[in-house]
Scaffold this motif. Structure first.
Motif, PDB file in Angstrom:
ATOM      1  N   VAL A   1       0.809  -1.221   0.000  1.00 60.04           N
ATOM      2  CA  VAL A   1       0.000   0.000   0.000  1.00 60.04           C
ATOM      3  C   VAL A   1       0.844   1.273   0.000  1.00 60.04           C
ATOM      4  O   VAL A   1       0.655   2.154  -0.845  1.00 60.04           O
ATOM      5  CB  VAL A   1      -0.957   0.020   1.224  1.00 60.04           C
ATOM      6  CG1 VAL A   1      -1.801   1.288   1.222  1.00 60.04           C
ATOM      7  CG2 VAL A   1      -1.835  -1.213   1.237  1.00 60.04           C
ATOM      8  N   HIS A   2       1.783   1.386   0.931  1.00 56.85           N
ATOM      9  CA  HIS A   2       2.374   2.681   1.228  1.00 56.85           C
ATOM     10  C   HIS A   2       3.690   2.995   0.528  1.00 56.85           C
ATOM     11  O   HIS A   2       4.029   4.174   0.359  1.00 56.85           O
ATOM     12  CB  HIS A   2       2.586   2.814   2.748  1.00 56.85           C
ATOM     13  CG  HIS A   2       1.328   2.660   3.534  1.00 56.85           C
ATOM     14  ND1 HIS A   2       0.328   3.604   3.542  1.00 56.85           N
ATOM     15  CD2 HIS A   2       0.900   1.646   4.343  1.00 56.85           C
ATOM     16  CE1 HIS A   2      -0.644   3.208   4.317  1.00 56.85           C
ATOM     17  NE2 HIS A   2      -0.334   2.017   4.817  1.00 56.85           N
ATOM     18  N   PHE A   3       4.458   1.989   0.145  1.00 58.06           N
ATOM     19  CA  PHE A   3       5.816   2.240  -0.348  1.00 58.06           C
ATOM     20  C   PHE A   3       5.817   3.135  -1.583  1.00 58.06           C
ATOM     21  O   PHE A   3       6.676   4.009  -1.732  1.00 58.06           O
ATOM     22  CB  PHE A   3       6.530   0.922  -0.656  1.00 58.06           C
ATOM     23  CG  PHE A   3       7.978   1.095  -0.999  1.00 58.06           C
ATOM     24  CD1 PHE A   3       8.913   1.332  -0.001  1.00 58.06           C
ATOM     25  CD2 PHE A   3       8.401   1.058  -2.320  1.00 58.06           C
ATOM     26  CE1 PHE A   3      10.254   1.508  -0.312  1.00 58.06           C
ATOM     27  CE2 PHE A   3       9.738   1.227  -2.644  1.00 58.06           C
ATOM     28  CZ  PHE A   3      10.667   1.460  -1.638  1.00 58.06           C
ATOM     29  N   ARG A   4       4.860   2.929  -2.464  1.00 54.39           N
ATOM     30  CA  ARG A   4       4.804   3.702  -3.709  1.00 54.39           C
ATOM     31  C   ARG A   4       4.563   5.194  -3.455  1.00 54.39           C
ATOM     32  O   ARG A   4       4.816   6.020  -4.338  1.00 54.39           O
ATOM     33  CB  ARG A   4       3.703   3.156  -4.616  1.00 54.39           C
ATOM     34  CG  ARG A   4       2.297   3.326  -4.060  1.00 54.39           C
ATOM     35  CD  ARG A   4       1.227   2.840  -5.045  1.00 54.39           C
ATOM     36  NE  ARG A   4       1.290   1.411  -5.193  1.00 54.39           N
ATOM     37  CZ  ARG A   4       0.519   0.575  -4.511  1.00 54.39           C
ATOM     38  NH1 ARG A   4      -0.346   1.047  -3.616  1.00 54.39           N
ATOM     39  NH2 ARG A   4       0.611  -0.722  -4.687  1.00 54.39           N
ATOM     40  N   ASN A   5       4.064   5.532  -2.261  1.00 56.37           N
ATOM     41  CA  ASN A   5       3.757   6.933  -1.942  1.00 56.37           C
ATOM     42  C   ASN A   5       4.897   7.666  -1.264  1.00 56.37           C
ATOM     43  O   ASN A   5       4.747   8.834  -0.900  1.00 56.37           O
ATOM     44  CB  ASN A   5       2.509   6.998  -1.050  1.00 56.37           C
ATOM     45  CG  ASN A   5       1.296   6.380  -1.724  1.00 56.37           C
ATOM     46  OD1 ASN A   5       1.093   6.532  -2.921  1.00 56.37           O
ATOM     47  ND2 ASN A   5       0.487   5.674  -0.945  1.00 56.37           N
ATOM     48  N   GLY A   6       6.028   6.980  -1.066  1.00 57.72           N
ATOM     49  CA  GLY A   6       7.143   7.621  -0.381  1.00 57.72           C
ATOM     50  C   GLY A   6       7.000   7.529   1.130  1.00 57.72           C
ATOM     51  O   GLY A   6       6.050   6.936   1.644  1.00 57.72           O
TER      52      GLY A   6
ATOM     53  N   TRP B   1       6.416   9.860   3.610  1.00 53.77           N
ATOM     54  CA  TRP B   1       5.678  10.760   4.491  1.00 53.77           C
ATOM     55  C   TRP B   1       4.204  10.396   4.588  1.00 53.77           C
ATOM     56  O   TRP B   1       3.529  10.142   3.585  1.00 53.77           O
ATOM     57  CB  TRP B   1       5.851  12.211   4.039  1.00 53.77           C
ATOM     58  CG  TRP B   1       7.290  12.558   3.887  1.00 53.77           C
ATOM     59  CD1 TRP B   1       7.932  12.957   2.762  1.00 53.77           C
ATOM     60  CD2 TRP B   1       8.292  12.492   4.913  1.00 53.77           C
ATOM     61  NE1 TRP B   1       9.269  13.149   3.010  1.00 53.77           N
ATOM     62  CE2 TRP B   1       9.521  12.870   4.314  1.00 53.77           C
ATOM     63  CE3 TRP B   1       8.281  12.139   6.264  1.00 53.77           C
ATOM     64  CZ2 TRP B   1      10.714  12.902   5.028  1.00 53.77           C
ATOM     65  CZ3 TRP B   1       9.466  12.175   6.976  1.00 53.77           C
ATOM     66  CH2 TRP B   1      10.662  12.562   6.365  1.00 53.77           C
ATOM     67  N   ASN B   2       3.714  10.419   5.817  1.00 55.63           N
ATOM     68  CA  ASN B   2       2.340  10.036   6.098  1.00 55.63           C
ATOM     69  C   ASN B   2       1.335  10.963   5.436  1.00 55.63           C
ATOM     70  O   ASN B   2       0.231  10.553   5.083  1.00 55.63           O
ATOM     71  CB  ASN B   2       2.125  10.022   7.620  1.00 55.63           C
ATOM     72  CG  ASN B   2       0.833   9.325   8.013  1.00 55.63           C
ATOM     73  OD1 ASN B   2       0.595   8.197   7.633  1.00 55.63           O
ATOM     74  ND2 ASN B   2      -0.003  10.014   8.767  1.00 55.63           N
TER      75      ASN B   2
ATOM     76  N   TYR C   1       4.778   5.450   4.185  1.00 58.08           N
ATOM     77  CA  TYR C   1       5.009   4.388   5.163  1.00 58.08           C
ATOM     78  C   TYR C   1       5.638   4.878   6.469  1.00 58.08           C
ATOM     79  O   TYR C   1       6.126   4.080   7.271  1.00 58.08           O
ATOM     80  CB  TYR C   1       5.882   3.293   4.554  1.00 58.08           C
ATOM     81  CG  TYR C   1       7.190   3.777   3.962  1.00 58.08           C
ATOM     82  CD1 TYR C   1       8.334   3.927   4.741  1.00 58.08           C
ATOM     83  CD2 TYR C   1       7.290   4.084   2.613  1.00 58.08           C
ATOM     84  CE1 TYR C   1       9.544   4.360   4.203  1.00 58.08           C
ATOM     85  CE2 TYR C   1       8.482   4.516   2.052  1.00 58.08           C
ATOM     86  CZ  TYR C   1       9.599   4.659   2.851  1.00 58.08           C
ATOM     87  OH  TYR C   1      10.782   5.095   2.306  1.00 58.08           O
ATOM     88  N   GLU C   2       5.624   6.167   6.707  1.00 64.26           N
ATOM     89  CA  GLU C   2       6.234   6.751   7.908  1.00 64.26           C
ATOM     90  C   GLU C   2       5.701   6.107   9.189  1.00 64.26           C
ATOM     91  O   GLU C   2       6.474   5.681  10.059  1.00 64.26           O
ATOM     92  CB  GLU C   2       5.959   8.255   7.901  1.00 64.26           C
ATOM     93  CG  GLU C   2       6.380   9.014   9.140  1.00 64.26           C
ATOM     94  CD  GLU C   2       5.952  10.469   9.092  1.00 64.26           C
ATOM     95  OE1 GLU C   2       6.327  11.209  10.022  1.00 64.26           O
ATOM     96  OE2 GLU C   2       5.252  10.870   8.142  1.00 64.26           O
ATOM     97  N   TYR C   3       4.374   6.042   9.318  1.00 67.48           N
ATOM     98  CA  TYR C   3       3.744   5.509  10.523  1.00 67.48           C
ATOM     99  C   TYR C   3       4.094   4.038  10.720  1.00 67.48           C
ATOM    100  O   TYR C   3       4.419   3.600  11.832  1.00 67.48           O
ATOM    101  CB  TYR C   3       2.233   5.709  10.417  1.00 67.48           C
ATOM    102  CG  TYR C   3       1.416   5.084  11.516  1.00 67.48           C
ATOM    103  CD1 TYR C   3       1.497   5.561  12.825  1.00 67.48           C
ATOM    104  CD2 TYR C   3       0.544   4.031  11.259  1.00 67.48           C
ATOM    105  CE1 TYR C   3       0.750   5.004  13.842  1.00 67.48           C
ATOM    106  CE2 TYR C   3      -0.216   3.464  12.262  1.00 67.48           C
ATOM    107  CZ  TYR C   3      -0.117   3.949  13.546  1.00 67.48           C
ATOM    108  OH  TYR C   3      -0.857   3.386  14.550  1.00 67.48           O
ATOM    109  N   ASN C   4       4.032   3.256   9.647  1.00 63.61           N
ATOM    110  CA  ASN C   4       4.357   1.829   9.741  1.00 63.61           C
ATOM    111  C   ASN C   4       5.804   1.618  10.167  1.00 63.61           C
ATOM    112  O   ASN C   4       6.106   0.721  10.963  1.00 63.61           O
ATOM    113  CB  ASN C   4       4.120   1.150   8.389  1.00 63.61           C
ATOM    114  CG  ASN C   4       2.760   1.463   7.807  1.00 63.61           C
ATOM    115  OD1 ASN C   4       2.609   2.453   7.106  1.00 63.61           O
ATOM    116  ND2 ASN C   4       1.765   0.647   8.101  1.00 63.61           N
ATOM    117  N   LEU C   5       6.694   2.441   9.631  1.00 66.36           N
ATOM    118  CA  LEU C   5       8.110   2.314   9.962  1.00 66.36           C
ATOM    119  C   LEU C   5       8.375   2.647  11.427  1.00 66.36           C
ATOM    120  O   LEU C   5       9.191   1.987  12.094  1.00 66.36           O
ATOM    121  CB  LEU C   5       8.931   3.229   9.050  1.00 66.36           C
ATOM    122  CG  LEU C   5      10.422   2.921   8.905  1.00 66.36           C
ATOM    123  CD1 LEU C   5      10.636   1.528   8.352  1.00 66.36           C
ATOM    124  CD2 LEU C   5      11.087   3.958   8.006  1.00 66.36           C
ATOM    125  N   VAL C   6       7.683   3.652  11.943  1.00 69.01           N
ATOM    126  CA  VAL C   6       7.823   4.006  13.359  1.00 69.01           C
ATOM    127  C   VAL C   6       7.354   2.853  14.245  1.00 69.01           C
ATOM    128  O   VAL C   6       8.001   2.524  15.257  1.00 69.01           O
ATOM    129  CB  VAL C   6       7.033   5.294  13.673  1.00 69.01           C
ATOM    130  CG1 VAL C   6       6.935   5.521  15.181  1.00 69.01           C
ATOM    131  CG2 VAL C   6       7.694   6.508  13.017  1.00 69.01           C
TER     132      VAL C   6
END
Length: 199
Positions: A90-95, A97-98, A103-108
């Motif tokens: 879902v998130h990787f393609r968007n870079g 930043w949340n 994927y900022e939130y997932n990485l945290v």
């Protein structure tokens, strides 16, 4: 740090329980199992319903285990797996930043889970009561590896599984009902022909 670990476990574990129940039951404004099943199917996480149930149960059970500090490395590994899958699908393609759906939130969350495994859940935990409250970086690396490997396996399996066929609205709920209708339709022309001959 005893209170800090407890607070971290409760907050992160509680958030994961919330995410899981959103998927399973539609709580807290979530899509519920039917909605998330469709989303999973569209992301090639097939079969969609099975993967939706697995994701919801993993987040709910893993979050509860993390909050309680029970089998903390296992709980963390399972949650890292769901977050890795979310990043990849879902998130990787968007870079990163949340604000852009990244994927900022997932990485945290992954980093927080690894820090809990590295330092251990602390003495105020189920693991602590069993005398197993201090783990190290080896456990953290193991949790990361297991979570990433599980995510990869699930994604690959979903990619290789054919799409779930849509339900056929024209199929009668009971096969015998369909056969009865066919016999009735076949009989009608025959009866009409016989009536014409008699006239």
């Amino acid at each position: 740090m005893k209170f800090g670990r407890l607070l971290l476990r409760i907050v992160i574990g509680g958030l994961f329980v919330g995410h899981g129940t959103q998927k399973l039951f539609g709580w807290f404004g979530g899509p519920g199992i039917e909605g998330f099943s469709q989303a999973a199917e569209s992301m090639e996480m097939r079969p969609g319903r099975r993967n939706a149930i697995a994701a919801g149960l993993t987040e709910t059970a893993g979050g509860a285990m993390l909050a309680a500090g029970a089998a903390t490395p296992l709980a963390a590994a399972s949650l890292i797996g769901t977050m890795t899958t979310a990043i990849r699908k879902v998130h990787f393609r968007n870079g990163p930043w949340n604000s852009n759906g990244g994927y900022e939130y997932n990485l945290v969350l992954i980093a927080a889970l690894l820090s809990l495994v590295d330092g251990g859940p602390g003495p105020i935990s189920v693991d602590g009561l069993m005398g197993w409250h201090d783990t190290d970086h080896k456990w953290a690396i193991g949790a990361l590896a297991v979570g990433a490997a599980t995510s990869t396996a699930i994604i690959e399996l979903g990619r290789r599984t054919p799409p779930t066929p849509p339900a056929d609205a024209g199929t009668p709920p009971y096969p015998e009902a369909g056969r009865t209708e066919e016999r009735a339709e076949t009989a009608e022309p025959a009866e009409s022909a016989e009536a014409e001959r008699q006239q």
